[in-house]
Design an enzyme around this catalytic site. Sequence first.
Site, short mmCIF file in Angstrom:
data_model
loop_
_atom_site.label_atom_id
_atom_site.label_comp_id
_atom_site.label_asym_id
_atom_site.label_seq_id
_atom_site.Cartn_x
_atom_site.Cartn_y
_atom_site.Cartn_z
N GLY A 33 -49.05 5.75 -7.19
CA GLY A 33 -47.78 5.94 -6.49
C GLY A 33 -47.52 7.43 -6.30
N ALA A 39 -42.57 10.37 -7.88
CA ALA A 39 -43.65 11.36 -8.03
C ALA A 39 -43.24 12.68 -7.38
CB ALA A 39 -44.93 10.83 -7.39
N LYS A 40 -42.65 12.60 -6.19
CA LYS A 40 -42.24 13.82 -5.48
C LYS A 40 -41.17 14.58 -6.25
CE LYS A 40 -42.93 11.94 -0.82
NZ LYS A 40 -42.21 11.41 0.35
N HIS A 205 -36.57 7.44 -19.16
CA HIS A 205 -36.50 8.90 -19.05
C HIS A 205 -35.33 9.49 -19.85
CE1 HIS A 205 -33.46 8.21 -15.83
NE2 HIS A 205 -33.05 9.42 -16.12
N LYS A 209 -34.35 13.25 -22.25
CA LYS A 209 -33.19 14.16 -22.13
C LYS A 209 -33.05 14.92 -23.45
CE LYS A 209 -31.45 12.61 -18.08
NZ LYS A 209 -31.20 13.46 -16.91
N HIS A 268 -31.14 2.90 -20.87
CA HIS A 268 -30.75 4.28 -21.24
C HIS A 268 -29.72 4.31 -22.37
CE1 HIS A 268 -32.92 5.07 -17.68
NE2 HIS A 268 -31.93 5.12 -16.82
#
Length: 791
Positions: A33, A39-40, A205, A209, A268
């Site tokens: 991907g 990814a970008k 993710h 943090k 999260h």
Amino acid sequence: KMLRRVLLTALFMGALPSLAEVSQGHISVVLLGATGDLAKKYLWQGLFQLYMDQVSSGHSFTFHGAALTALEPGQRLMFDVLKKLACPPDESPNRCAVLKDQFLKLSQYHQLKTAENYTVLNREIETLLRQEGLKEAGRIFYFSVPPFAYTEIARHINSSCRPPPGAWLRVVLEKPFGHDLESAQQLAAELTSFFREEEMYRVDHYLGKQAVAHILPFRDQNRQFLDPIWNRHHVERVEIVLKETVDAKGRTSFYEQYGVIRDVLQNHLTEALMFLAMELPANVSRAEEVLQCKLQAFQSLRGLEKNSAVLGQYQAYASQVQEELQKAQDYISTTPTFAGVLIHSDNLRWEGVPFLLTSGKALDERVGYVRVLFKNRAYCTQSETLRDAGQSQCKAKQIIFYIGHGALKTPAVLVSRNLFRPVMPEGSWREAVGQSDLHIFGQPLSDYYVYSPVKERDAYSVLISNIYHGRKDFFITTENLLASWGFWTPLLDSISHQPLRLYPGGVENQHLLDFEMVSGEVAFTLAEPVELLNPSGLMPSDYRTIQSKFRQSPLVSAWSEDLISQLASDIEKTASRTVAHSGQFHLALSGGSSPAVLFQRLARHHYAFPWKHTHIWLVDERCVPLSDTESNFFSLHNHLLQNVRVPYFNVHPMPVHLNQRLCVEEDRGTELYAKEIMALVANASFDLVLLGVGTDGHTASLFPRSENGLEGAQTVVLTESPVKPHQRMSLSLPLINKARQVFVLVLGKGKHDITTLLSRVGHEPRKWPISGVSPSSGQLVWYVDYEALLG
């Protein structure tokens, strides 16, 4: 032809004699991907950061971007992203330029679409290593693709792209990891057929943090201060919050499937909750110990009910869904974009402490934080203006892990000065100087010790570094994933069609989304503005008359929540009246899901209930140990007994487990219970018996055509259920009919057919045991909700 000359980077950076002599091995990173949004925005930058950090570590690297796009257009798209990569501000321009140039040369694009494509990639990696004389250390496959593609990619990697024996494989998976418990189990089963548990790194993710990642180290390094106060005696409440100003525009296809709870709270915010609530392992650096403590924390969480959450949806969401998903104008979305959820843990450390998890879109500010607010028992005589923040015990005491954005605009750890000066690692966190006039939670920043990271790192950079180092405690294991879904799925099921509070968005929300905790539940503080839709659109045929009688007995009917409230009040009135008259109240309760809601209502709202003078009996029991989750007594204990003060000797579970065996006639459990009833209950007439009704017309554990309990002299009997567990113990119908009052509770659409049937049939207990309930000298009252009554 794989970039042979570029592997001399190690020579450039460290002036080393030869690659083969110094290399700890080669790592191939494959980003699937590679031209997608994630990814970008984050992943290529995170991989570049990894390369900058580890270029002199002794490992050599190659980076393989992969997607379904054909070679030339895919390569162009990927390198357009790579050319925009940036170095941190503290990196020297010269070193940055060299490293970026090397990173681009070490990166190449592949179309990975078929099994053959994976075989070719494997061959290229092996050829490169052979040509360079390098040993393979391991391979990282980062799945930045939708979950529906996981299984096919996993099959290809497992069959033709694994590293050789002696080298490790790390497969990185992005959320969502399922939609509920069942889908998560299915996806987990598919992946574990290709990869071992230690090979899978599920990314959340939020664990990257910096403020969240520092919760455990903070607790560990400040044990001396926190050990006495990190518990229910000192903590008033905990808030875990992620607010966003953006809405879901452009993402409604995803959001309609998931909503705010699945998107943010289940993962999260729950992970942050675990770091706070879990017991601290002896060694926080040992991933196995951390993961085990997290799992234990999950197991102690109290189950969520519909009233554990408040839900909202910003007003423009419906039109955005209609526009983006081509839905009809009358389409109504029940997807929440705001949620506030109250969670309790039943372990000794946190019992009674509310954990509030809150998130939403189109709110007034973008901010994330974890806030531990401590109880304040002090009264200060001196005027507030004369108090010193560091000494005054009257000022609020709190620890805040500030995730980012908001007033501070940076990750931070804040500790009230009247608590303690925290220990912080000097190399990675520094104390903020030059305190500004900012206020955090109503207090000036000068009231806190404030620490921020020495070097601010993007969450994905942190996580990619942890993947490289094999730090599994920063990722979600299969066991923890399923524990989380097991915790959240019952709530998600119960609220799937719950009305949502509409809010305008931004500052206009005012107090519309404020909520409060009342008796273990949450509710919005302001009544919702009501709009009458099509007030003149109802026809006479739309109305149904509800009779005040059902089977010649009184009928109470309402929506389920109101009905449970009324029933609880009526039980309390009966109890108080009986205790005033005779000094004690004998209450026999059925098991099942319907009474569980009632038990919670009694425990949380009826503080005047005369529990001290109440005897609790069981109407029926399954032949399982009382500690088994299928036991009626287990449910009664969890939802009622542990929350109220009934004297120990006033609780009478059915003796289904005697002599280390279950419901064996020779053990005479039924006789024991019958004798206990005769000894304690005057004339064996219970003051109140609460019953339910099964879809087949059974009540208690008296089933259609049952051989025992429908007639005869026996008061307590063993019966057979058509569903597991088959063996049951039950009060008999003649004993139930000796009660002074019998209340029958019937809830839900699933009971509509049997309710309709019972309204038409006579006294036929062999076909429908509930039809035989008719107290000989007492009163029978039916409590039936609208869904069961009207369908």
